[in-house]
Scaffold this motif. Structure first.
Motif, PDB file in Angstrom:
ATOM      1  N   ARG A   1      -1.246  -1.472   9.216  1.00  0.00           N
ATOM      2  CA  ARG A   1      -1.033  -0.605   8.057  1.00  0.00           C
ATOM      3  C   ARG A   1       0.420  -0.167   7.948  1.00  0.00           C
ATOM      4  O   ARG A   1       0.989  -0.116   6.853  1.00  0.00           O
ATOM      5  CB  ARG A   1      -1.974   0.591   8.124  1.00  0.00           C
ATOM      6  CG  ARG A   1      -3.435   0.146   7.897  1.00  0.00           C
ATOM      7  CD  ARG A   1      -4.487   1.163   8.190  1.00  0.00           C
ATOM      8  NE  ARG A   1      -4.175   2.526   7.824  1.00  0.00           N
ATOM      9  CZ  ARG A   1      -4.653   3.587   8.463  1.00  0.00           C
ATOM     10  NH1 ARG A   1      -5.458   3.423   9.496  1.00  0.00           N
ATOM     11  NH2 ARG A   1      -4.357   4.796   8.086  1.00  0.00           N
TER      12      ARG A   1
ATOM     13  N   GLU B   1       2.456  -3.170   6.658  1.00  0.00           N
ATOM     14  CA  GLU B   1       2.271  -3.362   5.224  1.00  0.00           C
ATOM     15  C   GLU B   1       2.976  -2.279   4.422  1.00  0.00           C
ATOM     16  O   GLU B   1       3.580  -2.553   3.378  1.00  0.00           O
ATOM     17  CB  GLU B   1       0.781  -3.408   4.884  1.00  0.00           C
ATOM     18  CG  GLU B   1       0.099  -4.662   5.414  1.00  0.00           C
ATOM     19  CD  GLU B   1      -1.410  -4.604   5.314  1.00  0.00           C
ATOM     20  OE1 GLU B   1      -1.965  -3.558   4.899  1.00  0.00           O
ATOM     21  OE2 GLU B   1      -2.045  -5.618   5.656  1.00  0.00           O
ATOM     22  N   TRP B   2       2.933  -1.035   4.907  1.00  0.00           N
ATOM     23  CA  TRP B   2       3.615   0.059   4.220  1.00  0.00           C
ATOM     24  C   TRP B   2       5.127  -0.170   4.189  1.00  0.00           C
ATOM     25  O   TRP B   2       5.770   0.020   3.167  1.00  0.00           O
ATOM     26  CB  TRP B   2       3.278   1.379   4.921  1.00  0.00           C
ATOM     27  CG  TRP B   2       4.071   2.540   4.417  1.00  0.00           C
ATOM     28  CD1 TRP B   2       3.843   3.259   3.285  1.00  0.00           C
ATOM     29  CD2 TRP B   2       5.233   3.117   5.014  1.00  0.00           C
ATOM     30  NE1 TRP B   2       4.782   4.246   3.145  1.00  0.00           N
ATOM     31  CE2 TRP B   2       5.650   4.179   4.200  1.00  0.00           C
ATOM     32  CE3 TRP B   2       5.951   2.834   6.168  1.00  0.00           C
ATOM     33  CZ2 TRP B   2       6.756   4.959   4.497  1.00  0.00           C
ATOM     34  CZ3 TRP B   2       7.051   3.615   6.467  1.00  0.00           C
ATOM     35  CH2 TRP B   2       7.442   4.657   5.630  1.00  0.00           C
ATOM     36  N   ARG B   3       5.684  -0.622   5.313  1.00  0.00           N
ATOM     37  CA  ARG B   3       7.131  -0.863   5.368  1.00  0.00           C
ATOM     38  C   ARG B   3       7.535  -2.019   4.465  1.00  0.00           C
ATOM     39  O   ARG B   3       8.596  -1.975   3.836  1.00  0.00           O
ATOM     40  CB  ARG B   3       7.567  -1.125   6.806  1.00  0.00           C
ATOM     41  CG  ARG B   3       7.458   0.135   7.674  1.00  0.00           C
ATOM     42  CD  ARG B   3       7.969  -0.076   9.054  1.00  0.00           C
ATOM     43  NE  ARG B   3       9.416  -0.195   8.979  1.00  0.00           N
ATOM     44  CZ  ARG B   3      10.171  -0.638   9.977  1.00  0.00           C
ATOM     45  NH1 ARG B   3       9.612  -0.999  11.114  1.00  0.00           N
ATOM     46  NH2 ARG B   3      11.474  -0.722   9.852  1.00  0.00           N
ATOM     47  N   GLU B   4       6.704  -3.054   4.407  1.00  0.00           N
ATOM     48  CA  GLU B   4       7.004  -4.161   3.502  1.00  0.00           C
ATOM     49  C   GLU B   4       6.995  -3.698   2.050  1.00  0.00           C
ATOM     50  O   GLU B   4       7.906  -4.019   1.278  1.00  0.00           O
ATOM     51  CB  GLU B   4       5.990  -5.292   3.686  1.00  0.00           C
ATOM     52  CG  GLU B   4       6.267  -6.177   4.875  1.00  0.00           C
ATOM     53  CD  GLU B   4       5.331  -7.364   4.925  1.00  0.00           C
ATOM     54  OE1 GLU B   4       4.238  -7.327   4.290  1.00  0.00           O
ATOM     55  OE2 GLU B   4       5.678  -8.338   5.608  1.00  0.00           O
ATOM     56  N   ALA B   5       5.963  -2.922   1.677  1.00  0.00           N
ATOM     57  CA  ALA B   5       5.878  -2.413   0.307  1.00  0.00           C
ATOM     58  C   ALA B   5       7.044  -1.486  -0.010  1.00  0.00           C
ATOM     59  O   ALA B   5       7.620  -1.534  -1.106  1.00  0.00           O
ATOM     60  CB  ALA B   5       4.547  -1.691   0.092  1.00  0.00           C
ATOM     61  N   LYS B   6       7.431  -0.657   0.930  1.00  0.00           N
ATOM     62  CA  LYS B   6       8.560   0.254   0.738  1.00  0.00           C
ATOM     63  C   LYS B   6       9.843  -0.538   0.529  1.00  0.00           C
ATOM     64  O   LYS B   6      10.652  -0.218  -0.357  1.00  0.00           O
ATOM     65  CB  LYS B   6       8.696   1.177   1.943  1.00  0.00           C
ATOM     66  CG  LYS B   6       9.837   2.158   1.840  1.00  0.00           C
ATOM     67  CD  LYS B   6       9.935   3.016   3.077  1.00  0.00           C
ATOM     68  CE  LYS B   6      11.165   3.917   2.993  1.00  0.00           C
ATOM     69  NZ  LYS B   6      11.443   4.562   4.258  1.00  0.00           N
TER      70      LYS B   6
ATOM     71  N   GLU C   1      10.119  -3.563  -0.652  1.00  0.00           N
ATOM     72  CA  GLU C   1      10.050  -4.200  -1.975  1.00  0.00           C
ATOM     73  C   GLU C   1      10.344  -3.193  -3.079  1.00  0.00           C
ATOM     74  O   GLU C   1      11.058  -3.505  -4.040  1.00  0.00           O
ATOM     75  CB  GLU C   1       8.685  -4.843  -2.183  1.00  0.00           C
ATOM     76  CG  GLU C   1       8.451  -6.058  -1.304  1.00  0.00           C
ATOM     77  CD  GLU C   1       7.029  -6.566  -1.357  1.00  0.00           C
ATOM     78  OE1 GLU C   1       6.212  -6.012  -2.130  1.00  0.00           O
ATOM     79  OE2 GLU C   1       6.726  -7.516  -0.609  1.00  0.00           O
ATOM     80  N   ARG C   2       9.817  -1.962  -2.943  1.00  0.00           N
ATOM     81  CA  ARG C   2      10.086  -0.923  -3.956  1.00  0.00           C
ATOM     82  C   ARG C   2      11.569  -0.580  -3.986  1.00  0.00           C
ATOM     83  O   ARG C   2      12.162  -0.434  -5.053  1.00  0.00           O
ATOM     84  CB  ARG C   2       9.273   0.332  -3.662  1.00  0.00           C
ATOM     85  CG  ARG C   2       7.802   0.235  -4.029  1.00  0.00           C
ATOM     86  CD  ARG C   2       7.119   1.594  -3.988  1.00  0.00           C
ATOM     87  NE  ARG C   2       7.301   2.302  -2.728  1.00  0.00           N
ATOM     88  CZ  ARG C   2       6.507   2.162  -1.665  1.00  0.00           C
ATOM     89  NH1 ARG C   2       5.483   1.338  -1.695  1.00  0.00           N
ATOM     90  NH2 ARG C   2       6.736   2.857  -0.558  1.00  0.00           N
ATOM     91  N   GLU C   3      12.171  -0.440  -2.817  1.00  0.00           N
ATOM     92  CA  GLU C   3      13.591  -0.104  -2.759  1.00  0.00           C
ATOM     93  C   GLU C   3      14.443  -1.234  -3.302  1.00  0.00           C
ATOM     94  O   GLU C   3      15.428  -0.994  -4.005  1.00  0.00           O
ATOM     95  CB  GLU C   3      13.991   0.239  -1.326  1.00  0.00           C
ATOM     96  CG  GLU C   3      13.430   1.556  -0.856  1.00  0.00           C
ATOM     97  CD  GLU C   3      13.705   1.828   0.613  1.00  0.00           C
ATOM     98  OE1 GLU C   3      14.230   0.939   1.317  1.00  0.00           O
ATOM     99  OE2 GLU C   3      13.382   2.949   1.052  1.00  0.00           O
TER     100      GLU C   3
ATOM    101  N   PRO D   1      14.376  -9.124  -2.417  1.00  0.00           N
ATOM    102  CA  PRO D   1      13.723  -8.632  -1.190  1.00  0.00           C
ATOM    103  C   PRO D   1      14.266  -9.369   0.025  1.00  0.00           C
ATOM    104  O   PRO D   1      14.625 -10.536  -0.060  1.00  0.00           O
ATOM    105  CB  PRO D   1      12.236  -8.939  -1.424  1.00  0.00           C
ATOM    106  CG  PRO D   1      12.194  -9.946  -2.510  1.00  0.00           C
ATOM    107  CD  PRO D   1      13.447  -9.777  -3.317  1.00  0.00           C
TER     108      PRO D   1
END
Length: 126
Positions: free
Chosen positions: A103, A106-111, A113-115, A123
């Motif tokens: 988890r 996945e959170w760090r990957e999503a973060k 991508e958002r940044e 990315p």
């Protein structure tokens, strides 16, 4: 027990140290000259076990080291049997929502991508 030194390159260095509390000689001396104090240098207050562990914890560690492999396995099996329900509940939860490590990944990957999207960057690739 450690002094933390932050290096310019981002490294963090832990330097072993001994904090020595100051002790006021007397209330009268402290009132007359607030800076007057002595440093407590007796070694006895700082010596607990090997300096890091209490005598009780050291005794537990010695007892554990004296166990035979069969005794260690029996203790592990006993712990597993006593905690069977909690282990099964955790396994079901981890299977349902993923492990904490997964988890966080996945959170760090999503973060990231958002940044990257916010700054218009591509990315990062591994």
């Amino acid at each position: 027990l450690f002094d933390v030194v932050f290096q310019p390159d981002g490294r963090v260095e832990l330097v072993p140290m001994k904090a020595v509390p100051t002790v006021h000689e007397s209330e009268a001396v402290a009132l007359a000259a607030p800076a007057a104090h002595t440093v407590q240098e007796e070694a006895a207050p700082y010596r607990i076990g090997d300096g890091w562990l209490t005598p009780a914890r050291l005794a537990q560690r010695r007892a554990a080291m004296a166990q035979t492999p069969g005794q260690v396995e029996a203790a592990r099996n006993q712990w597993e049997a006593e905690n069977k329900d909690a282990i099964e509940a955790f396994n079901q939860r981890a299977g349902r929502i993923g492990s904490m490590g997964r988890r966080i990944h996945e959170w760090r990957e999503a973060k990231g991508e958002r940044e990257a999207a916010a700054f218009g960057d591509a990315p990062p690739t591994d």
